[in-house]
Every structure is written in C-alpha cells, then in structure tokens.
Design an enzyme around this catalytic site. Structure first.
Site, short mmCIF file in Angstrom:
data_model
loop_
_atom_site.label_atom_id
_atom_site.label_comp_id
_atom_site.label_asym_id
_atom_site.label_seq_id
_atom_site.Cartn_x
_atom_site.Cartn_y
_atom_site.Cartn_z
N GLU A 117 0.85 -1.20 0.00
CA GLU A 117 0.00 0.00 0.00
C GLU A 117 0.87 1.25 0.00
O GLU A 117 1.97 1.23 0.56
CB GLU A 117 -0.86 0.03 1.28
CG GLU A 117 -1.70 -1.19 1.46
CD GLU A 117 -2.38 -1.22 2.84
OE1 GLU A 117 -2.30 -0.24 3.59
OE2 GLU A 117 -2.99 -2.25 3.14
N LYS A 119 2.24 4.60 1.48
CA LYS A 119 2.25 5.18 2.82
C LYS A 119 2.00 6.66 2.65
O LYS A 119 2.84 7.38 2.13
CB LYS A 119 3.58 4.93 3.51
CG LYS A 119 3.62 5.42 4.94
CD LYS A 119 4.90 4.99 5.61
CE LYS A 119 4.97 5.35 7.08
NZ LYS A 119 4.46 6.64 7.48
N ASP A 121 1.39 10.50 3.73
CA ASP A 121 1.97 11.31 4.78
C ASP A 121 0.91 12.23 5.34
O ASP A 121 0.77 13.37 4.91
CB ASP A 121 3.13 12.11 4.18
CG ASP A 121 4.07 12.57 5.26
OD1 ASP A 121 3.92 12.11 6.41
OD2 ASP A 121 4.94 13.40 4.97
N TYR A 229 -7.18 2.09 5.62
CA TYR A 229 -6.23 1.01 5.32
C TYR A 229 -6.16 -0.09 6.37
O TYR A 229 -5.44 -1.05 6.20
CB TYR A 229 -4.83 1.56 5.07
CG TYR A 229 -4.32 2.51 6.15
CD1 TYR A 229 -4.04 2.06 7.42
CD2 TYR A 229 -4.11 3.85 5.86
CE1 TYR A 229 -3.57 2.92 8.40
CE2 TYR A 229 -3.64 4.72 6.83
CZ TYR A 229 -3.38 4.25 8.10
OH TYR A 229 -2.91 5.10 9.06
N LYS A 319 10.41 3.87 3.70
CA LYS A 319 10.41 5.28 3.32
C LYS A 319 11.14 5.43 2.00
O LYS A 319 12.16 4.77 1.78
CB LYS A 319 11.15 6.08 4.39
CG LYS A 319 10.49 6.01 5.76
CD LYS A 319 9.44 7.10 5.89
CE LYS A 319 8.77 7.07 7.24
NZ LYS A 319 9.59 7.53 8.33
N CYS A 413 29.22 38.23 18.72
CA CYS A 413 27.94 37.50 18.76
C CYS A 413 26.84 38.38 18.13
O CYS A 413 26.68 39.54 18.52
CB CYS A 413 27.59 37.18 20.21
SG CYS A 413 25.91 36.57 20.41
N CYS A 416 24.35 39.56 21.21
CA CYS A 416 24.73 40.48 22.30
C CYS A 416 26.00 41.26 22.02
O CYS A 416 26.39 42.11 22.82
CB CYS A 416 24.85 39.70 23.61
SG CYS A 416 26.25 38.57 23.61
N CYS A 429 29.72 32.07 21.72
CA CYS A 429 29.60 33.40 22.33
C CYS A 429 30.16 33.29 23.75
O CYS A 429 29.78 32.38 24.50
CB CYS A 429 28.13 33.82 22.38
SG CYS A 429 27.86 35.29 23.38
N CYS A 434 24.42 35.82 27.68
CA CYS A 434 23.87 36.17 26.37
C CYS A 434 22.37 35.86 26.37
O CYS A 434 21.96 34.74 26.71
CB CYS A 434 24.56 35.37 25.27
SG CYS A 434 23.84 35.63 23.63
S1 IVH Z 1 -0.96 0.31 8.86
C1 IVH Z 1 -0.59 -1.38 13.37
N1 IVH Z 1 -1.01 1.33 6.47
O1 IVH Z 1 2.09 5.18 9.08
C2 IVH Z 1 -0.23 -0.21 12.51
N2 IVH Z 1 -0.23 2.74 8.23
O2 IVH Z 1 4.44 4.37 10.64
C3 IVH Z 1 -1.21 -0.01 11.40
N3 IVH Z 1 0.35 5.00 7.50
O3 IVH Z 1 0.57 5.24 12.23
C4 IVH Z 1 -0.78 1.01 10.43
N4 IVH Z 1 -0.17 4.75 5.38
O4 IVH Z 1 -0.31 6.82 10.38
C5 IVH Z 1 -0.70 1.56 7.76
N5 IVH Z 1 -1.18 2.08 4.29
C6 IVH Z 1 -0.88 2.31 5.56
C7 IVH Z 1 -0.39 3.57 6.00
C8 IVH Z 1 -0.07 3.73 7.35
C9 IVH Z 1 0.28 5.60 6.30
C10 IVH Z 1 0.84 5.68 8.72
C11 IVH Z 1 -0.04 5.52 9.92
C12 IVH Z 1 0.80 4.80 10.94
C13 IVH Z 1 2.18 5.13 10.47
C14 IVH Z 1 3.14 4.04 10.91
#
Ligand code: IVH
Length: 669
Positions: A117, A119, A121, A229, A319, A413, A416, A429, A434
């Site tokens: 899936e 991730k 942000d 999710y 990531k 500095c 100051c 400094c 300061c």
């Molecule tokens: S599953 C038991 N799925 O990432 C934990 N999390 O680093 C269940 N997040 O707190 C989380 N996309 O805020 C899951 N497809 C995804 C996600 C996801 C973003 C976030 C979520 C979680 C954090 C964990």
C-alpha cells in the site's frame, strides 16, 4: 405533511445525499448534477430547521460543521494504535521477508503474499461505527490516548457518516490517514500568506492543523480526505474476512475511500517492483507519498506473527529516499543556540522539495562549509529526508559568476555583541549571560522531557527574558499569575494555566531534573544513567571524573562536561534556588520508600496530568509493576479523567481504586 411522513422524507433525503456524496467524493463518478444535489440538500436543511425534533448529529447537513468546542476531549483507545517498523533499502525489504519466514518457520524459498500500500503522509485516525453509524473519531495521540475529533471528521466528505450496507456490522473500528492534496495545501498556504499568517511547512502539518480546529466550520473549509487502510475490529457480520486485501475490499464496499495504488503481490520480488513503480510515479500523484507499507496478506499468518510492544511483526513501512532540488543560497545567517554555539544557517530562495517549501538549511559548522566549498550566492542541491532538517548537499560550481562570496564567522555575537571564541570545531559566544543562550536554556528547561512545564511557547519565553523577568532558569519558579499577565498575548486563563503547570512540575524524577539542567553532552539517556548511579544531587555534584568514567556509557567528553558544570558556582546557585522553590524528586531512593510499593501491580485508566510513561518509570524504579490489562491479581487501578471500561471491571474484582494524587502520595510515602 404529518410527522411520520416528514420523518420518512428526512430519512430518505439523508440516505440519498449520503449516496450521491459517496459517488462524488469516493468514486469520483457522480450520477446527478450539482444543482440536483444542492436542491436535495436545501430541502433537507429546510425540513430539519422546521422540525428540530428530527435532529441527528450524523445528518449530512452538518458536513459544513457543527458547534465550536473549547478543547478536544481525550479518548482512550480500546485497542492501542501502534506504529510500524521502518526500512529504507531494497535489502531491508528482503530482510523483512526473511525475518517473517524465519518467525513462521517456513522455508526460505516459499513465496508469501504481500499486500503493498502507499504510505500516505498525513495524520492517522481511528473511526468507530456502531450499527453502521459513525460514533467516534479519534486521533492517534500517543497511541493509547488520543483526541475526540468526531465533529470535525464528519465534515470530511469522503468519510461515510453511515456505512453503505443493508446489513452493517454491529461494530466497526477502522484506521485511515487524513490528508490534504498537494493542490489544496498550496491553496491554503497562499490564503495564509495573504492574511499574513505563517505558512504550513508541509501537507502533513497542514492536515493536522486543519483537523485540529476547535471550530468544525474551519475544518469543513479545508478539503481534507481520508484513505482507509486498516480494519482494526469488526463484529456482527456473517462472512469471514481472511486477508488484508479482503479487508480493504470490504472497507471499500462499506463506502470508504481506499487507495487505488494498493496491490496484492505474489512474493517479495513483486512487492519490491510495486514499491519501485510507486516511487517513480509519486510526483504525478495528487497526494504526498512518503513510502510504501508492505503487509503480510493472510490474516492467519498475521495472527501467527503477532505484535511486539511497538508494532506488528506482519508489516513494515519503507520510506522513499530523500528528495532533492536545486536552489540558491541568498545569505548565510548565524544562529546562537543554548550552549552559546554559533551555527551557520543557509537562507535559501524558497524551493518546493516534494511538497515541502524549504527556505533554510543548517550548514552545521564552518569546517563543513569549507569542506563542501559552499559560498554565499551559490546555486546548490538541497535535500530533505523524511522529517530531518533540510540539508545543503553541494554547490553547482559551474554556475558561479564571480558574485559569490566566502562566508566568515563573525567576531562578535550577533545577539549580544560579545566576543566569539573558537572552541574545537565550534565558535561560541563568550557571554554566559547572552540573552539568546538564556532563552534557549529556558526553552530546554521547561520542555516536555525536562521539567515538562506545559504552555511556555517561544514568544512567552522571549518576553520573559527581554523584560528581565527571567534572568536565570530558576526564575521560572518565581512567576505567578500577576507577573505573567504583564506579558503580551497572555490572558487570565493562560496565566492561570501556566501558574498551575509551574506548580505541577515541582515533583519531578531525578533523571529529568538532571536533563533539565542542560549540561552539555548530557541528553536524556545519560541523565538516566546518572540518576541510576547517584542516589542524590549531592553525590552527583561531588562525583569525580574517575567515578563518572566508571559508568558504562559515560566517556571523557561527558565526564569533563559534568565536572566543569558543577565546578561553576553560578550553576550551583541556580540549582539551590530551584530546590529552594520547592522542587523535589519523586523517586529519591531511600530503602523505606522503596518497600511500600515493591512487587505491587498498577494499571491506569483515563487521563492523567502527565503521560503514563512518566508514572511507569517511577513505579518501576521503586520495584513496582505496571500492567496493561486488568486481572483479579491487580493491586491498584489508578483512575484519571474519563476512565474506560477498566474501572467497572476493577469494581467487580474488588480492586483498590486510587486517584493520581493518591498514587503520588504512595510514591512519596
Ligand atoms: S498500517 C498497526 N497502512 O504510518 C499499525 N499505516 O508508521 C497499522 N500510514 O501510524 C498502520 N499509510 O499513520 C498503515 N497504508 C498504511 C499507512 C499507514 C500511512 C501511517 C499511519 C501509521 C504510520 C506508521
């Protein structure tokens, strides 16, 4: 119309509006025109206004926001909201696959199906539906206690108010991520710039800021969306859900938006390919992606893998690597920190790096500037990795045109005007008074991991120092409501809260107190080591370098810094003043105190004035135990505000129930 007919019409309109809303916001496939939709909504609004007896807080007319709140109520999560382990490279992904197989005792060449899936942000929330109707929406908070944001969540158009099903589950707990699109983020920031308000640094902060508006009408104005999710719990359905992909399918059929970028992969190689694909297309997507989440698909296998205390063993977050952009260094400013060190900071022509506007980047030291050969006026590569402060990677020397200038550390500095001295790789400094050093020391002193005095923002601290009210960190304890009221932007309520927070902070663990002193090189971890080794402040103050060095984890630099800190008369006087104001250690070790709770077990419910972790540390340091669930053998249930179901259970089991105050007395006693 008679009451019965009106009620039926209202219900029908609500159902239809919810359905068309779903077609529009979730499926992106409307089947009626906007004006037809509006006229249904108008009719419903009118009927509800004329017939208030049929008010329903879940009505789609409240999508524009209900009544404003004073604060968000805290909610305890029945099931904790855990986080995910992180990985970064393809080899980390392969390692995850191997670990899963080792744990399950499966041969290394056996394929496991993974659900991959995106991730997103954003900000995670959990939504609870009872008999198909949205009942509670809460933020993650610290994973155990979050905030009730139900009213605001109701304004998010792609979240169903009622589940689409003739036979909805009796109970449903679903987790998802609340987000803003990149476009909406830019729109909001432009609007804020126009109003002279500070811009949000990234879409995640903007989403969090938008959701946590006390006035739901404000939330309703921002176009937030949610992707679901995680099916955390479901009850009262006949069919069995066997896997993550089936769970996501069910969520979709209930009316939740789920990502179209999810993919069921045959094995880890396919999962890696899908991750690469998402990484390639991330810039074209309307939402910010910061990686992928790879989940073992089968629920059978998930159950066998289970959880660690922090995260599931069946999932991992990967990531994406840092994103880069090019921009120009307009100037190099010098920032003075808590220890008086001058840090050069690059002022950049603002640049958008993967959705985040970057206008400053730390250059760390003069040596670093020289090593990277960076000049003022250079075009440079800048990169951002996750939450880390942006970094100048290198200059593009080919673009130099002779106007670039070398950076020189100022001799005075910038705050100051005192002399600046070289100290190893750093410049410092030399003025121990300061004002910037003092401001930063106070910020550190009051911070959460130190004295934990809530409510002191930078603006307040700056005024306190500038007005000469705080000349030393101990002066924080001299503050009272009337002094605080002299400050700009501090009203009655805030002054009272600050006074109470100052008072509350007086009982503190020895480790936090040591950390709060801000001794150079003594972070949270070393402070803990010192607190464990020395029973009291006196023995710490008199510790020799040799004694300090005998602690595993304390090296030359740290030991020297501690010794010189306690050699400084000024520091000893500050400590004396702090203690003179009544600060005391709730965990000071004397054998009599230890025995009182030794081997006694504790469990928490509800909201306490400090995080549970805080009390846990003290209880454990005194030989007590902290439990996660209730049993007949439990000794104490500590009850805070809004206690959960544990309270009732404890009453049934005849367990001793105590308040936070009683716990503190027990710990001190
Ligand atoms: S599953 C038991 N799925 O990432 C934990 N999390 O680093 C269940 N997040 O707190 C989380 N996309 O805020 C899951 N497809 C995804 C996600 C996801 C973003 C976030 C979520 C979680 C954090 C964990």
């Amino acid at each position: 119309m008679r009451d019965g007919e009106i009620k039926r019409r209202i219900e029908e309109l609500r159902k239809q509006i919810n359905y068309h809303n779903y077609r529009y916001y979730v499926l992106d496939d409307p089947i009626i025109s906007d004006s037809e939709f509006d006229s249904m909504l108008e009719e419903l609004k009118r009927l509800e206004q004329e017939n208030p007896q049929f008010f329903d807080e879940n009505s789609p007319t409240l999508r524009v926001g209900g009544v404003a709140l004073n604060k968000f109520e805290k909610v305890e999560h029945d099931i904790p909201m855990l986080s995910l382990d992180d990985g970064f490279s393809d080899s980390d992904i392969e390692e995850f696959d191997k670990k899963v197989k080792r744990f399950l005792k499966l041969p290394a060449d056996k394929d496991i199906e993974y659900f991959v899936e995106p991730k997103f942000d954003g900000l995670s929330v959990c939504l609870i539906y009872k008999n198909g109707t949205l009942h509670l929406a809460s933020t993650r908070g610290d994973g155990h206690v979050g905030e009730n944001v139900t009213q605001n969540v109701r304004t998010i158009r792609n979240i169903p108010l009622d589940i689409i099903s003739d036979n909805p589950p009796s109970y449903l707990d679903v987790q998802g991520e609340i987000l803003l699109s990149k476009d909406e983020f830019e729109r909001i920031n432009k609007e804020r710039l126009n109003k002279g308000e500070p811009v949000f640094a990234n879409p995640r902060n903007a989403a969090a800021g938008s959701l946590r508006q006390l006035d739901p009408k404000e939330t309703a104005k921002r176009k937030l969306a949610m992707f679901a999710y995680y099916l955390r719990k479901i009850e009262g359905i006949s069919e069995k859900i066997n896997s993550q992909h089936e769970a996501v399918y069910s969520l979709k059929s209930f009316g939740f938006a789920t990502s179209t970028l999810n993919k069921l992969c045959k094995n880890i190689e396919e999962a890696i390919d899908h991750k690469k694909h998402l990484e390639k297309i991330r810039d074209e997507l309307p939402y910010e992606l910061d990686g992928v989440v790879i989940k073992v698909d089968s629920f059978d296998l998930q159950d066998r893998l289970g959880f660690t205390t922090k995260s599931p063993r069946w999932a991992v977050a990967f990531k994406f690597p840092a994103q880069q952009a090019t921009t120009k260094i307009l100037d190099i400013e010098v920032n003075v920190g808590r220890t008086g060190i001058l840090t050069p900071v690059a002022i950049l022509e603002p640049v958008n790096i993967g959705g985040v506007v970057v206008s400053r980047a730390s250059l760390h030291t003069v040596d670093e500037i020289e090593k990277k050969d960076i000049m003022i006026g250079d075009n440079v590569f800048v990169q951002r990795a996750g939450d880390v402060i942006p970094e100048v990677v290198k200059p593009i020397k080919d673009l130099r045109d002779g106007t670039q200038k070398r950076f020189e550390m100022p001799k005075k500095c910038p705050v100051c005007g005192s002399h600046v001295a070289k100290d190893g790789a750093y410049y410092r400094c030399t003025n121990i008074n300061c004002p910037k050093v003092l401001k930063e020391s106070v910020k550190h002193f009051v911070s959460r991991k130190a004295m934990n005095i809530d409510g002191f923002g930078s603006k307040i601290i700056e005024q306190l120092v500038d007005k000469g009210i705080v000349k030393d960190v101990s002066d924080i304890y001299k503050l009272n409501k009337s002094t605080l009221l002299q400050l700009d932007r501090v009203g009655e309520k805030l002054a009272e809260n600050l006074e109470a927070a100052i008072h509350r902070s007086k009982g503190i663990t020895f480790a936090k107190f040591i950390y709060a002193l801000g001794i150079r090189h003594v972070g949270e971890y070393v402070a803990k080591l010192l607190a464990e080794r020395f029973n009291n402040l006196n023995s710490l103050q008199n510790a020799t370098k040799e004694k300090l060095l005998s602690i595993d984890g304390v090296g030359e630099e740290i030991a020297d810094s501690i010794v010189s800190f306690f050699n400084e008369k000024r520091n000893l006087e500050t400590i004396d003043r702090i203690l003179g104001f009544g600060v005391y250690f709730i965990d000071s070790k004397s054998p009599a105190k230890e025995s009182k709770i030794k081997d006694k077990s504790f469990l928490f419910t509800g909201i306490l004035s400090k995080p549970r972790e805080f009390f846990k540390e003290i209880i454990e340091s005194k030989g007590g135990l902290v439990r996660n669930s209730i049993s007949k053998k439990l000794d104490y249930l500590v009850v805070g505000d809004n206690p959960g179901s544990k309270l009732k259970k404890a009453q049934e089991f005849n367990i001793k129930i105590i308040t936070e105050q009683e716990l503190v007395e027990l710990l001190e006693g």
